[in-house]
Design an enzyme around this catalytic site. Structure first.
Site, mmCIF file in Angstrom:
data_model
loop_
_atom_site.group_PDB
_atom_site.id
_atom_site.type_symbol
_atom_site.label_atom_id
_atom_site.label_comp_id
_atom_site.label_asym_id
_atom_site.label_seq_id
_atom_site.Cartn_x
_atom_site.Cartn_y
_atom_site.Cartn_z
ATOM 1 N N CYS A 81 0.870 -1.180 0.000
ATOM 2 C CA CYS A 81 0.000 0.000 0.000
ATOM 3 C C CYS A 81 0.904 1.228 0.000
ATOM 4 C CB CYS A 81 -0.913 0.010 1.221
ATOM 5 S SG CYS A 81 -1.907 1.519 1.366
ATOM 6 N N ASN A 189 -7.287 -3.520 -8.669
ATOM 7 C CA ASN A 189 -7.718 -2.165 -8.357
ATOM 8 C C ASN A 189 -8.004 -1.462 -9.682
ATOM 9 O OD1 ASN A 189 -6.968 -1.941 -5.300
ATOM 10 N ND2 ASN A 189 -5.167 -2.837 -6.262
ATOM 11 N N CYS A 217 -5.107 6.733 -3.463
ATOM 12 C CA CYS A 217 -4.453 5.425 -3.513
ATOM 13 C C CYS A 217 -3.041 5.640 -4.036
ATOM 14 C CB CYS A 217 -5.224 4.469 -4.418
ATOM 15 S SG CYS A 217 -4.421 2.853 -4.601
ATOM 16 N N GLY A 218 -2.056 5.361 -3.207
ATOM 17 C CA GLY A 218 -0.664 5.610 -3.577
ATOM 18 C C GLY A 218 -0.175 4.741 -4.716
#
Length: 277
Positions: A81, A189, A217-218
């Site tokens: 993440c 994703n 969202c990184g």
């Protein structure tokens, strides 16, 4: 149990120091699995609420500063993440677990992090891989052409115009693509991205594991930056990404190396009440 909540560009995380394995002992007393514990902890309104939980653990390799266990809000473990890694690095630095230049372990591999100032953190993600261009995915909401890349976790990137981005039902369309058979069995994703007049990119992301749209969202921003650069949509290898929260993330691509830089915020720290369980 002492918990600390950080947010990075709108992604919020509950971080717990578990180097002595304390968390697993406590949840065993509560009669919960780690997945049940995380799901309950991340519930909005009735609990602390978060996009994920990060356990800071002892490094397996003594040359590294720590290892982490990352869990999505649905209780599932995740390989990586991006914004979570920035928050974890700041937590470790402020708790004297690590210095300003940090190396820690994730399922996806080793992550390098650098504390830039009191709030900004820059991380070098694991090398991206599995890049595939011009994939067409047919759904009940239409056919979407996008580009796949793994930035520690799988991401599908779809470039649209700004009007379409503003009016898109990310929850419905994102879910349909996330569970599409093309990405089975693990899913993906999904990122919808629009280039702005000043050359930056706005992004909206449906996150696997959260199972909904998030404020940022990184790794998704990294996937956007990689595709924008490789497809010639960005003339520079330094790509500015504007998240749904309105904050700016800076993505730098150097060959297969990807850097993610942006702000973090310590939201609160306190003792967790077991009454919520």
């Amino acid at each position: 149990m002492l918990i600390t909540k950080y947010q990075g560009s709108g992604n919020d995380f509950i971080i717990i120091d578990n180097r002595d394995n304390f968390v697993y002992k406590e949840i065993e007393k509560l009669g919960l699995s780690i997945n049940e514990f995380v799901r309950k902890l991340c519930e909005q309104h009735t609990s602390v609420g978060a996009d994920g939980v990060i356990l800071i653990e002892k490094a397996r390799n003594t040359k590294n500063h720590f290892s982490w266990a990352f869990f999505n809000a649905d209780g599932s473990a995740a390989e990586m993440c991006g914004n979570g890694s920035r928050c974890a690095a700041r937590f470790a630095y402020e708790k004297d677990i690590a210095p300003k230049d940090i190396v820690f372990e994730t399922i996806a591999g080793e992550i390098e992090a650098h504390i830039m100032d009191s709030k900004r953190v820059k991380v070098q993600l694991t090398p991206y891989h599995s890049h595939q261009k011009n994939i067409e995915i047919k759904t009940e909401y239409g056919t979407f052409k996008g580009h796949f890349v793994n930035t520690g976790v799988p991401h599908f990137v779809i470039f649209v115009d700004e009007d379409e981005l503003d009016n898109l039902d990310v929850e419905k369309v994102g879910r349909a693509i996330r569970y599409h058979e093309y990405f089975a069995p693990k899913g993906t994703n999904v990122n919808f991205v629009a280039k702005t007049k000043n050359g930056s990119f706005r992004i909206r992301t449906y996150e696997r594991g959260v199972e909904g749209e998030t404020l940022a969202c990184g790794t998704g921003s990294a996937a956007c930056g990689i595709n924008a650069y490789l497809l010639g949509l960005s003339a520079s290898n330094i790509v500015d990404i504007i998240t749904k929260s309105g904050e700016l993330l800076k993505i730098t691509i150097e060959n297969d190396k990807v850097f993610l830089e942006g702000p973090t915020t310590k939201v609160f720290e306190g003792m967790l009440s077991y009454e919520i369980f």
